[in-house]
Design an enzyme around this catalytic site. Structure first.
Site, PDB file in Angstrom:
ATOM      1  CG  ASP A 241      44.877  45.797  35.381  1.00 13.34           C
ATOM      2  OD1 ASP A 241      46.070  46.038  35.133  1.00 13.34           O
ATOM      3  OD2 ASP A 241      44.492  45.264  36.437  1.00 13.34           O
TER       4      ASP A 241
ATOM      5  CG  ASP B  80      49.107  44.167  41.659  1.00 16.14           C
ATOM      6  OD1 ASP B  80      49.123  45.090  40.837  1.00 16.14           O
ATOM      7  OD2 ASP B  80      48.310  43.210  41.589  1.00 16.14           O
TER       8      ASP B  80
END
Length: 744
Positions: A395, A454
């Protein structure tokens, strides 16, 4: 001569010199043009592009006075990302502006301002957010013939991206700068991947996506044995048998000149990800509420449900598995959640035929606040290898916004993984902010990269914002990104939401509360078409029959896992109806009809040639599991609201078609004295169609021939009215087509 006379003479001389100097200075000031000023809001803004509504002079894009961080500006241009103003400078020397997000967004919005001088970035603001103070631009542009003022999306969506070029001003001497359309820029450029990966003796297909003023002629040299170039579609295709790296010089030429670029094909038996990954991830259903017990139970259900045998072979532990680091820097898992350790869990997963993935972040802390991997890349990679990890999701929370830092941080982890002694897939999860499709494979050795923020468990957000994407928002993000995907390099629009039914934790944010089975089926269809990872994230222990029918559809999975790796292109849009298509390894095609309307069923009637699909194909509906026609006739179907009809078109060979294929080398098409001449020997009477298209694929001549001797066709067409250039002569017989290039 007296001193007085000498003094007088000296004064006279000095006076003459200063007078002459003053005359010269005055002459110089009259020959040099005065500096003129032109405000950006005085220019023809209709030539630019704006991501929402239209650009406005002296107002924000929402129609209010321009205001950035409470400061109001009388002059300037209000626009919306993504947008561009392209300027022919005509010798202008300076550009100044204040930039920022307009206060009318109430602190929302995230953009980046970029200024190009010709093809070089001469200013980049970094990510700017609502309520931030304006930044100042002051640029010497005297060396540039063209200026491009660009506002880009910085967070994966363009909601509230109300950007202002406040007090924007150009300085020039004689000729005013003018706005032009971006398509009028004189240069050409390739916008796609420069490296393509493939397995030995496997079909590969590599599109050269070239932009610029048409017509553009693409020339390819040094083709490896087994590779051909389709100059009509600018596609390299074929097979290469030997492992190795093959460099292919390519040039593109238009009236303004030629650009050159070298593309690379890497052939290897050791590709980590020749097709998109498939599996299950913890995040959407569990977030941090994970444990080795839950993951073992999920692994067991992946086997018993048939998911493993269908190809779902990765179990990926997302954020919040971490414990602490010891004195040497080695990380350990949370002892409460994973009392047996990660290696024991990996052994369990491997024993039942699955693979294990794990998560970290390119900063000191992860998105969830756990321990990250910055400056610990080597020890973490070695630890993951010792545990038996197969996949790392990496990430980018809490890391700097600029692209250069992201490239370096991802490369540091990739190098550590490659030197760890274990093959691990590397998934770059920086959400598309820094265009990872342009660099993640070549510069940071990632096999896939996130393209969006997301995803949430909903069909669509009409006001999509950061962390705020539905299925349709994610799909839209991929328009144009298909040129960057392929074997060992995949665009990742985040996990599928299939099977969640509103039960997820982070996936229910911003009002998302689940989808219908029809919408989940569409999710599966579209992710298969765009060659996305098929990663699920729902409570597998309660999987129902409808979810099984969606996820275990082997025909749909086969589209996603097709080894050609050709990601779908949107080839048609009319209101709520979209058509997406992709080529397949066996010469067939996959076609998806999407109805985005919320309530209304749409009837679609298709003439296949209008979708650039020609030839003889059997058509199979992959959700009905039945043949529904052939491409020799029109196709008609109803598409329900929020439905995708997914078809596979398989090539049909018949006796006449085979005969034609055998004789494609025996027909010729050439130009002589402004006449198109065709000679063709064929086996029996029938209808032969001759078509001539220009270099854009536009039909300029179409003839059908029915009266001819059984063994020969000779045709002669006057083409003296056509301009000189490259054309394509197509011969169609028995629903098979052969094409040859001719030059007038």
């Amino acid at each position: 001569m007296s001193k007085f006379n000498l003094r007088i003479s000296f004064v006279i001389i000095l006076t003459f010199c200063f007078s002459a100097l003053r005359v010269n200075l005055m002459h110089a000031s009259t020959t040099k043009s005065a500096i003129n000023q032109l405000y950006l809001d005085e220019m023809d803004l209709t030539k630019g592009t704006c991501g929402w509504k239209t650009m406005r002079s002296k107002l924000s894009v929402g129609g209010n006075p321009i205001k950035i961080a409470t400061v109001t500006y009388a002059r300037g241009v209000g626009t919306h990302a993504p947008g561009e103003i392209t300027i022919k400078t005509n010798g202008a020397s300076r550009f100044t502006s204040k930039i920022g997000i307009d206060d009318e967004t109430n602190g929302n919005g995230t953009v980046e301002f970029i200024v190009y001088g010709n093809q070089t970035i001469i200013y980049q603001s970094g990510i700017m957010r609502g309520n931030a103070a304006a930044k100042s631009i002051d640029l010497d542009i005297s060396a540039y013939a063209y200026l491009r003022l660009i506002v880009t999306i910085a967070d994966g969506s363009n909601n509230n991206d109300h950007a202002d070029w406040a007090d924007a001003l150009l300085e020039y001497e004689t000729v005013k700068p003018v706005c032009i359309k971006a398509a009028e820029l004189p240069w050409t450029e390739f916008r796609n991947k420069t490296v393509h990966y493939a397995l030995p003796n496997k079909n590969l297909q590599f599109r050269l996506n070239v932009y610029g003023v048409q017509p553009i002629t693409v020339n390819v040299t040094n083709l490896p044995v087994g590779i051909e170039f389709d100059s009509k579609r600018n596609i390299l295709y074929g097979k290469i048998s030997q492992e190795g790296v093959y460099n292919i010089p390519v040039s593109a030429t238009n009236i303004y000149g030629t650009i050159e670029k070298t593309f690379k094909i890497e052939i290897s038996n050791k590709l980590k990800m020749p097709t998109p990954p498939m599996g299950w991830m913890t995040w959407n259903i569990y977030r941090g509420e994970i444990s080795e017990t839950k993951i073992k139970q999920t692994a067991d259900v992946m086997v018993s449900s048939g998911m493993r045998d269908a190809g779902y072979n990765y179990i990926i532990i997302d954020d919040l598995w971490q414990g602490t680091r010891d004195a040497s820097g080695k990380i350990s898992p949370n002892a409460t959640k994973f009392p047996s350790g990660i290696k024991a869990l990996a052994d369990y997963v491997h024993a039942i035929g699955l693979k294990l993935g794990i998560y970290s972040d390119a900063a000191d802390n992860t998105c969830g606040g756990a321990v990250g991997s910055l400056n610990k890349e080597v020890i973490d990679a070695q630890t993951y290898a010792s545990w038996g990890i197969d996949y790392l999701k990496y990430d980018y929370c809490n890391a700097p916004a600029d692209q250069a830092t992201a490239i370096n941080r991802y490369k540091a982890m990739a190098d550590a993984l490659n030197n760890s002694g274990r093959d691990m897939v590397f998934a770059a999860c920086e959400w598309g902010d820094r265009n990872p499709w342009e660099w993640a494979a070549e510069k940071s050795n990632a096999q896939l990269w996130r393209t969006t923020w997301d995803i949430r468990d909903t069909w669509e957000f009409n006001d999509g914002d950061k962390n705020h994407y539905g299925i349709m928002n994610s799909l839209d993000r991929h328009i144009g990104l298909e040129y960057y995907a392929g074997p060992n390099r995949w665009n990742d629009p985040d996990m599928m939401v299939v099977g969640l039914y509103g039960t997820g934790i982070p996936s229910n944010a911003f009002g998302a509360n689940g989808c219908t089975d029809r919408e989940y089926q569409a999710n599966m269809s579209l992710w298969a078409m765009i060659a996305a990872p098929l990663i699920t994230s729902f409570e597998l222990k309660t999987i129902n029959d409808a979810t099984k029918d969606i996820l275990l559809n082997k025909e749909v999975i086969a589209i996603n896992q097709d080894t050609l790796g050709d990601a779908a292109t949107r080839i048609f849009k009319d209101g709520d109806i979209e058509v997406w298509a992709r080529d397949l390894y066996d010469g067939g095609k996959a076609v998806a009809f999407l109805n985005r309307n919320n309530t209304v069923t749409k009837n679609i009637s298709v003439n296949w040639s209008n979708l650039f699909i020609e030839g003889s194909y059997d058509i199979r509906d992959l959700w009905k599991h039945q043949l529904v026609g052939t491409s020799n006739t029109s196709f008609n179907t109803n598409v329900l609201a929020h439905e995708v009809v997914l078809l596979k078109l398989s090539k049909v060979d018949n006796a006449n078609a085979v005969q034609l294929l055998k004789k494609t080398d025996n027909w010729n098409c050439f130009v002589q004295d402004k006449h198109l001449k065709i000679n063709y020997s064929q086996p029996e009477n029938g209808i032969v169609e001759i078509m001539l298209a220009d270099s854009y694929g536009k039909q300029v001549l179409l003839k059908s021939i029915t009266n001819f001797l059984s063994d020969k066709i000779t045709a002669d067409f006057d083409v003296s009215n056509l301009p000189s250039g490259v054309y394509f002569c197509r011969l169609k017989y028995a629903n098979r087509i052969s094409t040859k290039k001719v030059i007038l």
